[in-house]
Scaffold this active site. Structure first.
Site, PDB file in Angstrom:
ATOM      1  CG  ASP A  38       7.305  32.544  35.639  1.00 26.59           C
ATOM      2  OD1 ASP A  38       8.048  31.555  35.648  1.00 26.59           O
ATOM      3  OD2 ASP A  38       7.216  33.320  36.624  1.00 26.59           O
ATOM      4  CB  VAL A  64      -0.699  29.395  38.932  1.00 29.24           C
ATOM      5  CG1 VAL A  64       0.111  29.070  37.689  1.00 29.24           C
ATOM      6  CG2 VAL A  64       0.178  29.532  40.167  1.00 29.24           C
ATOM      7  CE1 TYR A 150       7.847  25.177  47.620  1.00 31.37           C
ATOM      8  CE2 TYR A 150       8.896  23.506  48.993  1.00 31.37           C
ATOM      9  CZ  TYR A 150       8.619  24.031  47.743  1.00 31.37           C
ATOM     10  OH  TYR A 150       9.103  23.409  46.613  1.00 31.37           O
TER      11      TYR A 150
END
Ligand code: UDP
Length: 319
Positions: A38, A64, A150
């Site tokens: 994370d 990531v 998104y």
């Protein structure tokens, strides 16, 4: 025997988030070795307090958008801001998080044969013209709106994984997650269940956007986690799988449930841009493939959220 049965090394990206942390806990309960990644942009280490005591859990700060440095057998990709307030705060970050993670995970799956379970979303259906939404519906999505960073990021990630399945035969399994709620949601998450419960606990009016007649179907976190881990059971899964609770409520009905538990008044605010008017998953595929069967009613689930939120809200008042 399903992939989840023998002890494995599994990575959860977004491990410190609401769903990521519940998934970490469940995988540890099942006996796996779990590496949680994370960058703590929306997640918090508090969510990993239980996991942190387990010797089979390891945490790494990792964004990531960078290649993964680990070699697990399974990766659950849950890294991305997911509430409209959070994902619109830095739309460039949101979009690149989805797309770059997909690219890196495809590379990882090609080189190590790791299985990828990708957290996609009901947002891929946009403001749907088909109701309830089945996996073969292509959606009705605005590519240039406030939700697009998104929605389109998640759609593009799906494209990455499906091209890589066709071209290189990687094992990527896509879940489309519908509205989910439960303990550990951030108090400032901005989504409707957490907003209403926080507002009611603070004695503030509940903010209904629009006329409150838009609908959503709310799945309790533990039910959703049942579905997520069962994605490893079939020998292979081709198309995407909807996961959520198919019981549909208007937002006004949700507000009334919260008021029935905690008291409070309703106030109306403008409807945000591109807010879907209705949403309800068709979960026939998940039922047939995974035996998925959400059990927790909204009433019961709200009590779980209230019990988790009450001391956290009280702690913010005491500061
Ligand atoms: N909503 C609301 N009040 C709030 C937050 C959200 O009425 O304080 C509405 C929102 O406009 C939407 C629904 O509740 O129609 C669900 O919103 P949420 O942000 O939870 O998730 P979405 O499904 O839109 O991603």
């Amino acid at each position: 025997m399903g992939l989840g049965a023998a002890r494995k090394t599994m990575v959860v990206t977004g491990a410190a988030g609401f769903l990521g942390s519940h998934l970490v806990d469940r995988l540890l309960d099942l006996g796996h070795e779990v590496i949680g990644l994370d960058n703590l942009v929306t997640g918090t280490l508090e969510n990993l307090a239980t996991a942190g005591k387990n010797p089979r859990f390891h945490f790494e700060m990792h964004d990531v958008r960078q290649p993964l440095r680990v070699h697990p057998q399974v990766v659950f990709n849950f890294a991305c801001p997911a509430s409209p307030v959070h994902y619109q705060y830095d739309p460039f970050f949101t979009l690149t998080t989805s797309v770059m993670a997909a690219q890196h995970l495809v590379e990882l799956a090609r080189s190590t044969r790791a299985v990828i379970v990708q957290a996609s979303t009901s947002e891929v259906y946009g403001d749907p013209a088909v109701h309830p939404q089945t996996e073969d519906y292509w959606g009705h999505v605005n590519p240039i709106g406030e939700r697009s960073c998104y929605d389109e990021g998640k759609r593009c990630a799906e494209t990455f994984f499906f091209d890589a399945k066709r071209r290189w035969g990687i094992d990527a399994r896509i879940i489309r997650i519908f509205n989910t709620y439960g303990p550990r949601m951030a108090l400032d998450d901005g989504r409707v269940v957490s907003n209403f419960v926080v507002q009611a606990l603070r004695g503030e009016s509940l903010t209904l956007y629009g006329d409150g007649n838009q609908t959503r179907s709310f799945c309790y976190a533990s039910d959703l986690i049942d579905g997520i881990v069962s994605m490893l059971n079939p020998a292979s899964i081709d198309g995407p799988v909807n996961l959520g609770n198919p019981t549909e409520f208007t937002i006004r009905q949700l507000a009334e449930r919260v008021v029935a538990e905690l008291g409070g008044e309703l106030t109306f605010k403008p409807l945000p841009a591109d807010d879907p008017k209705q949403r309800k998953p068709d979960i026939s595929r998940a039922r047939a493939l995974l035996n998925f069967d959400p059990k927790v009613s909204l009433e019961e689930g709200l009590r779980g959220v209230i019990a988790d939120f009450r001391p956290r809200v009280a702690a913010t008042a005491a500061r």
